[in-house]
Design an enzyme around this catalytic site. Structure first.
Site, PDB file in Angstrom:
ATOM      1  N   PRO A  23     166.480  69.281  43.730  1.00 57.50           N
ATOM      2  CA  PRO A  23     166.871  70.214  44.796  1.00 57.50           C
ATOM      3  C   PRO A  23     167.218  71.582  44.223  1.00 57.50           C
ATOM      4  O   PRO A  23     167.940  71.672  43.228  1.00 57.50           O
ATOM      5  CB  PRO A  23     168.106  69.555  45.421  1.00 57.50           C
ATOM      6  CG  PRO A  23     168.503  68.439  44.521  1.00 57.50           C
ATOM      7  CD  PRO A  23     167.353  68.109  43.649  1.00 57.50           C
ATOM      8  N   CYS A  25     168.402  75.343  45.887  1.00 57.93           N
ATOM      9  CA  CYS A  25     168.685  76.197  47.046  1.00 57.93           C
ATOM     10  C   CYS A  25     167.828  77.453  47.024  1.00 57.93           C
ATOM     11  O   CYS A  25     167.704  78.107  45.992  1.00 57.93           O
ATOM     12  CB  CYS A  25     170.143  76.641  47.043  1.00 57.93           C
ATOM     13  SG  CYS A  25     171.293  75.333  47.434  1.00 57.93           S
ATOM     14  N   ALA A  57     169.735  71.496  48.783  1.00 58.02           N
ATOM     15  CA  ALA A  57     170.945  71.069  49.499  1.00 58.02           C
ATOM     16  C   ALA A  57     170.823  71.454  50.973  1.00 58.02           C
ATOM     17  O   ALA A  57     170.701  72.635  51.312  1.00 58.02           O
ATOM     18  CB  ALA A  57     172.165  71.736  48.874  1.00 58.02           C
ATOM     19  N   GLN A  99     167.818  66.313  49.975  1.00 52.18           N
ATOM     20  CA  GLN A  99     169.216  66.195  49.551  1.00 52.18           C
ATOM     21  C   GLN A  99     170.097  66.634  50.722  1.00 52.18           C
ATOM     22  O   GLN A  99     169.962  67.765  51.205  1.00 52.18           O
ATOM     23  CB  GLN A  99     169.491  67.093  48.340  1.00 52.18           C
ATOM     24  CG  GLN A  99     170.926  66.948  47.823  1.00 52.18           C
ATOM     25  CD  GLN A  99     171.268  67.945  46.724  1.00 52.18           C
ATOM     26  OE1 GLN A  99     171.227  69.149  46.942  1.00 52.18           O
ATOM     27  NE2 GLN A  99     171.610  67.448  45.549  1.00 52.18           N
ATOM     28  N   TYR A 183     180.887  70.312  44.910  1.00 56.44           N
ATOM     29  CA  TYR A 183     180.849  70.365  46.368  1.00 56.44           C
ATOM     30  C   TYR A 183     181.679  69.205  46.937  1.00 56.44           C
ATOM     31  O   TYR A 183     182.345  68.483  46.183  1.00 56.44           O
ATOM     32  CB  TYR A 183     179.397  70.400  46.854  1.00 56.44           C
ATOM     33  CG  TYR A 183     178.685  71.650  46.319  1.00 56.44           C
ATOM     34  CD1 TYR A 183     179.096  72.919  46.725  1.00 56.44           C
ATOM     35  CD2 TYR A 183     177.674  71.560  45.364  1.00 56.44           C
ATOM     36  CE1 TYR A 183     178.493  74.068  46.214  1.00 56.44           C
ATOM     37  CE2 TYR A 183     177.076  72.698  44.849  1.00 56.44           C
ATOM     38  CZ  TYR A 183     177.491  73.956  45.280  1.00 56.44           C
ATOM     39  OH  TYR A 183     176.915  75.092  44.758  1.00 56.44           O
ATOM     40  N   ARG A 231     173.190  62.029  43.819  1.00 55.70           N
ATOM     41  CA  ARG A 231     173.292  62.932  42.659  1.00 55.70           C
ATOM     42  C   ARG A 231     174.763  63.064  42.288  1.00 55.70           C
ATOM     43  O   ARG A 231     175.603  63.346  43.136  1.00 55.70           O
ATOM     44  CB  ARG A 231     172.702  64.310  42.976  1.00 55.70           C
ATOM     45  CG  ARG A 231     172.962  65.309  41.839  1.00 55.70           C
ATOM     46  CD  ARG A 231     172.146  66.580  41.954  1.00 55.70           C
ATOM     47  NE  ARG A 231     170.950  66.479  41.123  1.00 55.70           N
ATOM     48  CZ  ARG A 231     170.259  67.531  40.673  1.00 55.70           C
ATOM     49  NH1 ARG A 231     170.615  68.753  41.002  1.00 55.70           N
ATOM     50  NH2 ARG A 231     169.193  67.364  39.920  1.00 55.70           N
ATOM     51  N   LEU A 301     167.265  71.482  31.614  1.00 52.78           N
ATOM     52  CA  LEU A 301     166.576  72.022  30.448  1.00 52.78           C
ATOM     53  C   LEU A 301     165.574  71.040  29.852  1.00 52.78           C
ATOM     54  O   LEU A 301     165.515  70.843  28.644  1.00 52.78           O
ATOM     55  CB  LEU A 301     167.587  72.523  29.412  1.00 52.78           C
ATOM     56  CG  LEU A 301     168.384  73.767  29.872  1.00 52.78           C
ATOM     57  CD1 LEU A 301     169.436  74.153  28.854  1.00 52.78           C
ATOM     58  CD2 LEU A 301     167.455  74.946  30.150  1.00 52.78           C
ATOM     59  N   GLY A 323     163.568  71.706  37.055  1.00 58.07           N
ATOM     60  CA  GLY A 323     163.997  72.726  37.998  1.00 58.07           C
ATOM     61  C   GLY A 323     163.395  74.077  37.700  1.00 58.07           C
ATOM     62  O   GLY A 323     162.301  74.420  38.166  1.00 58.07           O
TER      63      GLY A 323
HETATM   64  C1  FNR Z   1     169.831  74.516  41.589  1.00 58.01           C
HETATM   65  N1  FNR Z   1     170.415  73.260  41.474  1.00 58.01           N
HETATM   66  C2  FNR Z   1     170.752  72.565  42.599  1.00 58.01           C
HETATM   67  N2  FNR Z   1     171.251  71.303  42.503  1.00 58.01           N
HETATM   68  C3  FNR Z   1     171.492  70.571  43.598  1.00 58.01           C
HETATM   69  O1  FNR Z   1     171.922  69.434  43.478  1.00 58.01           O
HETATM   70  N3  FNR Z   1     171.232  71.072  44.833  1.00 58.01           N
HETATM   71  C4  FNR Z   1     170.747  72.328  45.015  1.00 58.01           C
HETATM   72  O2  FNR Z   1     170.451  72.725  46.134  1.00 58.01           O
HETATM   73  C5  FNR Z   1     170.560  73.124  43.862  1.00 58.01           C
HETATM   74  N4  FNR Z   1     170.144  74.422  43.966  1.00 58.01           N
HETATM   75  C6  FNR Z   1     169.711  75.101  42.848  1.00 58.01           C
HETATM   76  C7  FNR Z   1     169.083  76.352  42.991  1.00 58.01           C
HETATM   77  C8  FNR Z   1     168.521  76.967  41.879  1.00 58.01           C
HETATM   78  C9  FNR Z   1     167.787  78.287  42.060  1.00 58.01           C
HETATM   79  C10 FNR Z   1     168.637  76.375  40.616  1.00 58.01           C
HETATM   80  C11 FNR Z   1     168.021  77.023  39.402  1.00 58.01           C
HETATM   81  C12 FNR Z   1     169.305  75.175  40.470  1.00 58.01           C
HETATM   82  C13 FNR Z   1     170.451  72.590  40.160  1.00 58.01           C
HETATM   83  C14 FNR Z   1     169.067  72.006  39.849  1.00 58.01           C
HETATM   84  O3  FNR Z   1     168.717  70.969  40.738  1.00 58.01           O
HETATM   85  C15 FNR Z   1     169.035  71.454  38.413  1.00 58.01           C
HETATM   86  O4  FNR Z   1     169.914  70.368  38.323  1.00 58.01           O
HETATM   87  C16 FNR Z   1     169.384  72.504  37.373  1.00 58.01           C
HETATM   88  O5  FNR Z   1     168.681  73.711  37.620  1.00 58.01           O
HETATM   89  C17 FNR Z   1     169.100  72.021  35.962  1.00 58.01           C
HETATM   90  O6  FNR Z   1     167.733  71.753  35.775  1.00 58.01           O
HETATM   91  P1  FNR Z   1     166.724  72.808  35.040  1.00 58.01           P
HETATM   92  O7  FNR Z   1     166.623  74.010  35.914  1.00 58.01           O
HETATM   93  O8  FNR Z   1     167.342  73.128  33.720  1.00 58.01           O
HETATM   94  O9  FNR Z   1     165.435  72.046  34.944  1.00 58.01           O
HETATM   95  C1  XEN Z   2     176.424  73.057  37.866  1.00 58.04           C
HETATM   96  C2  XEN Z   2     175.022  73.547  38.098  1.00 58.04           C
HETATM   97  C3  XEN Z   2     174.870  74.021  39.474  1.00 58.04           C
HETATM   98  C4  XEN Z   2     173.561  74.681  39.752  1.00 58.04           C
HETATM   99  N1  XEN Z   2     173.488  75.027  41.149  1.00 58.04           N
HETATM  100  C5  XEN Z   2     173.636  74.048  42.030  1.00 58.04           C
HETATM  101  C6  XEN Z   2     173.599  74.267  43.379  1.00 58.04           C
HETATM  102  C7  XEN Z   2     173.316  75.612  43.920  1.00 58.04           C
HETATM  103  C8  XEN Z   2     173.569  76.671  42.927  1.00 58.04           C
HETATM  104  C9  XEN Z   2     173.140  76.364  41.531  1.00 58.04           C
HETATM  105  C10 XEN Z   2     173.798  73.124  44.287  1.00 58.04           C
HETATM  106  O1  XEN Z   2     174.059  72.038  43.815  1.00 58.04           O
HETATM  107  N2  XEN Z   2     173.640  73.316  45.579  1.00 58.04           N
END
Ligand code: FNR
Ligand code: XEN
Length: 354
Positions: A23, A25, A57, A99, A183, A231, A301, A323
């Site tokens: 996921p 955003c 999300a 999600q 959250y 998650r 990563l 991501g």
């Molecule tokens: C996220 N991440 C995130 N996680 C989540 O649980 N719900 C969400 O809506 C979001 N939104 C979100 C937006 C953006 C622009 C980023 C870059 C990240 C976290 C994402 O799902 C992921 O766990 C992290 O980005 C780590 O993975 P990568 O980017 O290192 O592959």
């Molecule tokens: C702790 C890493 C959080 C990364 N992000 C997660 C989001 C949105 C902003 C970025 C989420 O879980 N909705």
């Protein structure tokens, strides 16, 4: 032999490979209504070869949005626009997941690219009152959340249940409950944010109660035949916070609750935490949780085909989620298949390019 491109069957669905989009955003919607941006963004990544796509999300009530521009699922009017996202993902050959989320005390913020993503306080234009387990702000820039009463907790669980029902109606085949990143659900799990003296705070059993009751509420509407996943933030990365040991204990309980997979992220609950960022830094969390016997997704990563394949081959996770790398390169799975000498998930329309 590489295993990244092995299919995976969970309950009634089969992923064509072990690569998923987590996921992320997009903060690009009005009144929580999905739109063409979400269709385009996720459809492109499905066409790029991922096996699983999990939408960002998706708020189960308006005050559960991180920003005023989040997508939502608190009304039946949200169903049809989301069904177009489902169609695009399936057309691209991936399984559509969603999600469902509540931002709790980290709600009411600006988009990251506006005003530095700072919180919007309740008395500022566009802001609203935030809620949480205890009246403790995320940090001194954020508003103090209102402590939820039991009736309000049950109301939010009902909102999660209705969100799950709508997700099913929209055609999603995979549901992820957002209990990570500070959250609402994570803020109940963590002793840093949860200082309650009632049945929802204090002991481990009490802190997990909100999540467990939410899962049970969702189970009433989400079919046994489709994956139900959670998650988590596997650790708060601080000594007095939610720990990896607690995550492992929770995983064993979630197996008994019928959860099919745990998506293992970390952090987000404590603003001063020092996160040991580096390639695959959250994989050890997935590995520890996986040892309980539950399926896991690893995230964070993961950028290289060999790295992703090693995680799957060595049973450190069942799925890898990419991501930011997938934002840079929507066709990562196709390139990875080529690099690992595996049959590539190339749409026939694109064959002349590969
Ligand atoms: C996220 N991440 C995130 N996680 C989540 O649980 N719900 C969400 O809506 C979001 N939104 C979100 C937006 C953006 C622009 C980023 C870059 C990240 C976290 C994402 O799902 C992921 O766990 C992290 O980005 C780590 O993975 P990568 O980017 O290192 O592959
Ligand atoms: C702790 C890493 C959080 C990364 N992000 C997660 C989001 C949105 C902003 C970025 C989420 O879980 N909705």
């Amino acid at each position: 032999m590489p295993q990244l491109f092995d299919p995976l069957t969970i309950k009634g669905i089969t992923l064509r490979n072990r690569i998923g989009i987590p996921p992320m955003c997009m903060y690009s919607y009005e009144n929580g209504v999905s739109n063409d941006w979400q269709v385009l963004h996720l459809g492109a990544r499905a066409a790029g070869g991922a096996g699983l796509i999990i939408t960002e999300a998706t708020a189960v009530e308006p005050r559960g949005r991180i920003t005023p521009y989040d997508v939502g699922i608190w009304s039946d009017e949200h169903i049809e626009p989301l069904s177009r996202v489902v169609k695009a993902i399936k057309r691209g050959g991936a399984v559509p997941g969603i999600q469902i989320a509540h931002a709790g005390r980290k709600a009411s913020s600006n988009r990251p690219w506006e005003n530095g993503g700072k919180p919007i306080l309740p008395d500022q234009p566009g802001g609203w009152h935030v809620i949480g387990p205890s009246p403790i702000a995320y940090n001194n820039e954020y508003a103090i959340p209102k402590e939820l009463t039991h009736d309000e907790i049950h109301g939010i669980q009902e909102a999660f249940r209705n969100g799950a029902r709508r997700a099913l109606e929209a055609g999603f085949e995979w549901l992820e409950i957002h209990a990570a990143h500070g959250y609402l659900l994570h803020s109940f799990l963590s002793p840093v944010s949860n200082k309650r003296g009632d049945d929802y705070g204090g002991s481990f059993e009490n802190r997990i109660r909100f999540l467990i009751e939410t899962i049970r509420a969702i189970r009433q509407v989400w079919p046994e035949s489709l994956p139900l996943t959670v998650r988590i933030s596997g650790t708060d990365w601080v000594d007095d916070g939610w720990s990896l040991e607690e995550s492992v204990t929770l995983a064993k309980i979630l197996i008994d609750e019928g959860i099919d997979l745990i998506d293992c992220s970390s952090g987000g609950g404590v603003s001063h935490a020092k996160v040991p960022l580096g390639p695959g830094y959250q994989v050890p969390i997935s590995e520890a949780v996986h040892k309980t016997g539950i399926l896991t997704a690893a995230v964070g990563l993961i950028t290289e085909p060999e790295q992703a394949d090693e995680i799957i081959r060595n049973n450190r996770a069942d799925i890898v989620l990419l991501g930011r790398e997938s934002l840079r390169n929507p066709h990562w799975p196709i390139h990875a298949a080529r690099k690992l000498n595996q049959p590539a998930p190339i749409p026939p329309q694109y064959l002349r390019a590969f």
